[in-house]
Design an enzyme around this catalytic site. Structure first.
Site, PDB file in Angstrom:
ATOM      1  CB  THR A 334      -0.891   0.028   1.252  1.00  0.00           C
ATOM      2  OG1 THR A 334      -0.052  -0.037   2.404  1.00  0.00           O
ATOM      3  CG2 THR A 334      -1.846  -1.141   1.298  1.00  0.00           C
ATOM      4  CB  THR A 352      -3.933  -0.561  -0.788  1.00  0.00           C
ATOM      5  OG1 THR A 352      -3.262  -1.792  -1.017  1.00  0.00           O
ATOM      6  CG2 THR A 352      -5.414  -0.816  -0.528  1.00  0.00           C
ATOM      7  N   GLY A 415       2.091  -2.073   4.363  1.00  0.00           N
ATOM      8  CA  GLY A 415       2.705  -3.320   4.806  1.00  0.00           C
ATOM      9  C   GLY A 415       1.721  -4.402   5.180  1.00  0.00           C
ATOM     10  N   GLY A 416       0.507  -4.411   4.584  1.00  0.00           N
ATOM     11  CA  GLY A 416      -0.427  -5.495   4.825  1.00  0.00           C
ATOM     12  C   GLY A 416      -0.789  -5.638   6.286  1.00  0.00           C
TER      13      GLY A 416
END
Length: 517
Positions: A334, A352, A415-416
């Protein structure tokens, strides 16, 4: 701990105060675009719109018009926070039966979905959900902006016309997905040489290489001339649908026409003298609130207690909101940025495509990289986040604004599933422990989003020992790639003075002041 990398090297980011506005993003060019908007008289929302589109050009594998996201907005004159959700939604014609399970186990330990035939929920046009980024920017512009829409999109259009620079870092990120990029010839033509190798200048090259983004430049031109609704109802919409359906996806004209970005009341919680504003709904905001509810206010930094609170919050999230995570070989990527203007207005915005390079599918008529929002649904029926038509995607994004008596800060990360932990720790450091922005960003962090606690090896030995006693723990050095603890960006305002900082190890990320441009 074994590593090939230096354990004595130190890397720092400069943090400078100013009476003027500050823009902190994952890419220096995008920060420069936003700082120039502030310098030209725009406010934080104006700068956010310009930065959002610019990031879609300079790091298109992370975010852009083909994706979605959310933003928190602080209006200083109202002393009020607003939450704007422009997340992706599954197409109305999507049929879960088109995503049959292979019966061959799970995708990976980090992402425990049952695997789907041909990975069609992850890669290709069948993974594309309805994009919301343009609608989100339109909604923010309509309600708060002070500058014309076209003026704010022009910098992104100009960068696309020139072509973003290809350097060693872009080549590294491209290499990580080259095998999947090669499956879409239209996407490969932009990012790969001979359909195989990432585009990059040679070791001793004197001429900078640029990527051909003429297609995206033309789309941005159309958005400037025809307005945001063209993306959902006009020529751009028609081209997007034709491209996606031509490659096997189910996105329709009605999907785009009916999409709405919506304002919501932010989550609010008190933390000592601070008031934390977070995103509600299918984001990581509720998990952030759960973390703070589990962590006692101690007045100092207690890393083991933070770890316990993070593990508890993640466990609750997985049980109630769906097993969100990363697919094997498909790291969630993202773009986050934070902005404060000279008047104290703030924006924390995360956008994202979900995976790096999204669905690895290009809308060839528009030059836009498309998301893989379908990845975030559980393909197994009867679960909290099971795949269904017309359903919002569960997102890990966690833009946050914290208000304090002396001002406050805006923070978020990419970073998820690592995002919430990074935001939680930075916010804890700056509220409970009273750290400055610079101190917090340079302090080692942990990640508790998986079964193993990943700790920065720079933490004191006694802290690492305590963490290891309570959790299965691995200590790792902080490196440029991959980011083990997410990639945050934040701005801070104290008594009318502003500052910003970005992930210390990112070679592209920058916090720039108006007087830096």
């Amino acid at each position: 701990m074994q590593t090939n990398f230096s354990t004595t090297q130190q890397t720092r980011k400069r943090v400078s105060e100013t009476d003027l506005g500050v823009v902190a993003t994952q890419h220096s060019q995008a920060s420069r675009v936003g700082a120039q908007v502030l310098k030209d008289g725009g406010d934080a929302v104006d700068a956010a719109i310009a930065v959002g589109f610019a990031l879609g050009v300079v790091e298109p594998w992370m975010s852009g018009p083909g994706g979605g996201g959310a933003m928190l907005i602080w209006r200083e004159d109202e002393q009020k926070a607003y939450a704007l959700n422009f997340g992706m939604v599954s197409p109305a014609a999507l049929d879960p039966a088109d995503y049959p399970l292979t019966g061959q186990g799970r995708v990976s330990d980090l992402f425990p979905w049952p695997s789907v035939e041909d990975d069609r929920n992850v890669v290709g046009a069948t993974a594309i959900a309805i994009p919301g980024m343009v609608a989100g920017m339109e909604a923010a512009h309509r309600r708060f902006a002070t500058m014309p829409w076209g003026d704010l999109l022009a910098p992104a259009r100009d960068i696309a016309r020139a072509g973003p620079l290809a350097d060693w870092y872009s080549a590294l990120l491209t290499t990580s997905s080259a095998r999947l990029i090669a499956q879409d010839p239209d996407l490969a033509a932009i990012f790969l040489e001979d359909g195989t190798w990432p585009r990059i200048g040679g070791w001793t090259a004197t001429r900078q290489q640029r990527l051909d983004f003429s297609g995206m430049a033309a789309t941005l031109d159309r958005l400037i001339e025809a307005g945001a609704r063209d993306f959902y109802e006009g020529d751009i919409a028609a081209a997007l649908v034709a491209d996606v359906q031509g490659k096997g996806g189910s996105l329709s004209r009605d999907d785009l026409r009916n999409y709405v970005a919506a304002f919501h009341e932010p989550l609010g919680l008190d933390r000592g003298a601070a008031r934390i504003h977070a995103m509600p709904g299918l984001t990581a905001g509720p998990t952030l609130a759960d973390y703070f509810a589990r962590l006692p206010v101690s007045g100092h930094l207690d890393v083991p207690a933070m770890a316990d609170a993070l593990f508890g919050a993640y466990e609750h999230r997985l049980a109630t909101m769906g097993h969100d995570g990363e697919t094997h070989g498909s790291p969630a990527c993202t773009s986050h940025f934070s902005i404060v203007d000279r008047h104290g207005n703030m924006v924390a915005l995360t956008q994202t495509l979900l995976s790096i390079f999204g669905s690895r599918t290009l809308s060839q008529s528009t030059g836009l990289l498309m998301n893989n929002g379908i990845m975030w649904f559980d393909p197994e029926p009867g679960k909290p986040n099971s795949l269904a038509p017309g359903k919002p995607c569960l997102m890990n994004i966690c833009p946050t604004i914290v208000r304090e008596p002396s001002g406050g800060f805006a923070v978020g990360a990419s970073g998820g599933r690592k995002i919430m932990g990074a935001v939680a720790q930075l916010a804890t450091m700056m509220t409970d422990a009273g750290m400055s922005l610079e101190e917090a960003f340079h302090h080692p962090r942990i990640d508790c989003s998986g079964e193993v606690l990943i700790a920065d090896a720079a933490l004191p030995r006694e802290v690492l020992e305590t963490l290891s006693a309570g959790h299965r723990t691995e200590a790792r050095p902080n490196m440029t790639y991959p980011f083990a603890w997410a990639c945050p960006s934040a701005v801070h305002r104290i008594d009318g003075r502003n500052a910003g900082c970005t992930e210390v190890m990112s070679p592209w990320a920058d916090a720039l002041r108006e007087d830096d441009v």
